[in-house]
Scaffold this motif. Structure first.
Motif, PDB file in Angstrom:
ATOM      1  N   VAL A 285      -6.157   6.258  12.466  1.00 14.34           N
ATOM      2  CA  VAL A 285      -6.235   6.739  11.079  1.00 14.34           C
ATOM      3  C   VAL A 285      -4.821   6.922  10.557  1.00 14.34           C
ATOM      4  N   LEU A 286      -4.567   6.380   9.374  1.00 14.16           N
ATOM      5  CA  LEU A 286      -3.274   6.522   8.709  1.00 14.16           C
ATOM      6  C   LEU A 286      -3.449   7.438   7.508  1.00 14.16           C
ATOM      7  N   ALA A 287      -2.548   8.411   7.360  1.00 14.80           N
ATOM      8  CA  ALA A 287      -2.601   9.334   6.222  1.00 14.80           C
ATOM      9  C   ALA A 287      -1.328   9.204   5.397  1.00 14.80           C
ATOM     10  N   THR A 288      -1.486   9.070   4.092  1.00 15.77           N
ATOM     11  CA  THR A 288      -0.348   9.020   3.177  1.00 15.77           C
ATOM     12  C   THR A 288      -0.603  10.011   2.048  1.00 15.77           C
ATOM     13  N   GLY A 289       0.474  10.549   1.465  1.00 19.15           N
ATOM     14  CA  GLY A 289       0.224  11.470   0.364  1.00 19.15           C
ATOM     15  C   GLY A 289       1.455  12.160  -0.170  1.00 19.15           C
ATOM     16  N   ASN A 290       1.210  13.090  -1.099  1.00 19.96           N
ATOM     17  CA  ASN A 290       2.307  13.805  -1.752  1.00 19.96           C
ATOM     18  C   ASN A 290       1.943  15.268  -1.944  1.00 19.96           C
TER      19      ASN A 290
ATOM     20  N   ALA B  48       2.377   3.994  -3.165  1.00 25.55           N
ATOM     21  CA  ALA B  48       2.158   2.653  -3.721  1.00 25.55           C
ATOM     22  C   ALA B  48       1.614   1.666  -2.688  1.00 25.55           C
ATOM     23  N   LEU B  49       1.266   2.148  -1.503  1.00 22.17           N
ATOM     24  CA  LEU B  49       0.819   1.250  -0.431  1.00 22.17           C
ATOM     25  C   LEU B  49      -0.545   0.645  -0.746  1.00 22.17           C
ATOM     26  N   GLU B  50      -0.658  -0.663  -0.528  1.00 20.58           N
ATOM     27  CA  GLU B  50      -1.924  -1.362  -0.660  1.00 20.58           C
ATOM     28  C   GLU B  50      -2.637  -1.391   0.696  1.00 20.58           C
ATOM     29  N   VAL B  51      -3.913  -1.782   0.683  1.00 18.40           N
ATOM     30  CA  VAL B  51      -4.706  -1.783   1.908  1.00 18.40           C
ATOM     31  C   VAL B  51      -4.092  -2.676   2.978  1.00 18.40           C
ATOM     32  N   GLU B  52      -3.644  -3.864   2.599  1.00 15.13           N
ATOM     33  CA  GLU B  52      -3.042  -4.778   3.570  1.00 15.13           C
ATOM     34  C   GLU B  52      -1.780  -4.183   4.180  1.00 15.13           C
TER      35      GLU B  52
END
Length: 242
Positions: A115-120, A98-102
């Protein structure tokens, strides 16, 4: 007579040379040079297991597989995943999906990453698991979506990570370099040579083979009155493209 005598001597020397070469194995010279460019720091937030079957894969990725995938790529540094997880917890955010760009910008500052990586992770069918990732660039604020599958089996999983994660990360950084380089040229064209120099150094640090980058950096130095630096980079440009 002298002519034929010289021919025989020459032939004898050639044969002797060939024999010597066969007798002494030649040590191959290695051409791989150490990476000296800018290292991209990658922070991977805790991967979200969407079902119970995915928890095992999430654990294997976090404690071993991702470190293995990045280990042979010196242009990248995978930040310690336990430390990144602790920083994410301190941020107060609950859901990586649910992370937004800000909020991502805030997290790259907290983790000191590029670089930031998020995921499932979701179990799909048989021994296959689907991974959905978002890559966010701290340098350009670019976002990229990755969707790929990994296997339950270690060797297959490592091969998938090499092509579907590291390979796509290479493309992501390459596109980022192009964007930074174009920004640098725009700065140069508008007479902002200080910013042109900064952007060119970043782009060249990520890709030293950028065409015409040495020329524009040398020209920027010349306009800034740094003549020794200007000569150095203009000469490099001439060597690459006479």
């Amino acid at each position: 007579m002298n002519k034929w005598f010289l021919i025989v001597i020459a032939a004898t020397l050639v044969l002797a040379s060939c024999t010597a070469n066969r007798a002494v194995p030649q040590t191959p010279t290695t051409t791989n040079e150490p990476y000296t460019g800018i290292t991209t720091k990658v922070a991977i937030l805790p991967l979200k297991a969407m079902d119970s079957q995915s928890r095992y894969i999430e654990k294997m990725l976090s404690v071993r597989d991702l470190n293995h995938a990045f280990a042979s790529h010196p242009q990248y540094e995978l930040l310690d995943m336990e430390e990144v997880a602790a920083q994410f917890k301190l941020s107060g955010y609950k859901d990586v999906d649910a992370l937004e760009v800000e909020e991502m910008k805030e997290l790259v500052e907290m983790t000191s990453s590029d670089v930031l990586a998020t995921g499932n992770i979701t179990s799909s069918r048989g021994d296959s698991y689907s991974i959905n990732l978002k890559l966010f660039s701290a340098r350009t604020s670019e976002l990229k979506q990755l969707n790929f599958s990994v296997s339950k089996f270690k060797q297959d999983r490592w091969a998938n990570l090499e092509t579907s994660l590291i390979g796509e990360l290479d493309k992501f950084i390459s596109n980022e370099v192009d964007k930074i380089y174009n920004i640098a040229i725009n700065y140069y064209s508008s007479g902002n040579y200080v910013e042109a120099e900064k952007s060119l150094k970043v782009a060249m640090g990520l890709n030293p083979e950028l065409k015409d980058a040495n020329y524009y950096l040398g020209a920027s130095y010349s306009m800034l009155g740094k003549q020794n630096d200007a000569i150095e980079y203009l000469n490099k440009s001439l060597v690459k493209d006479p």
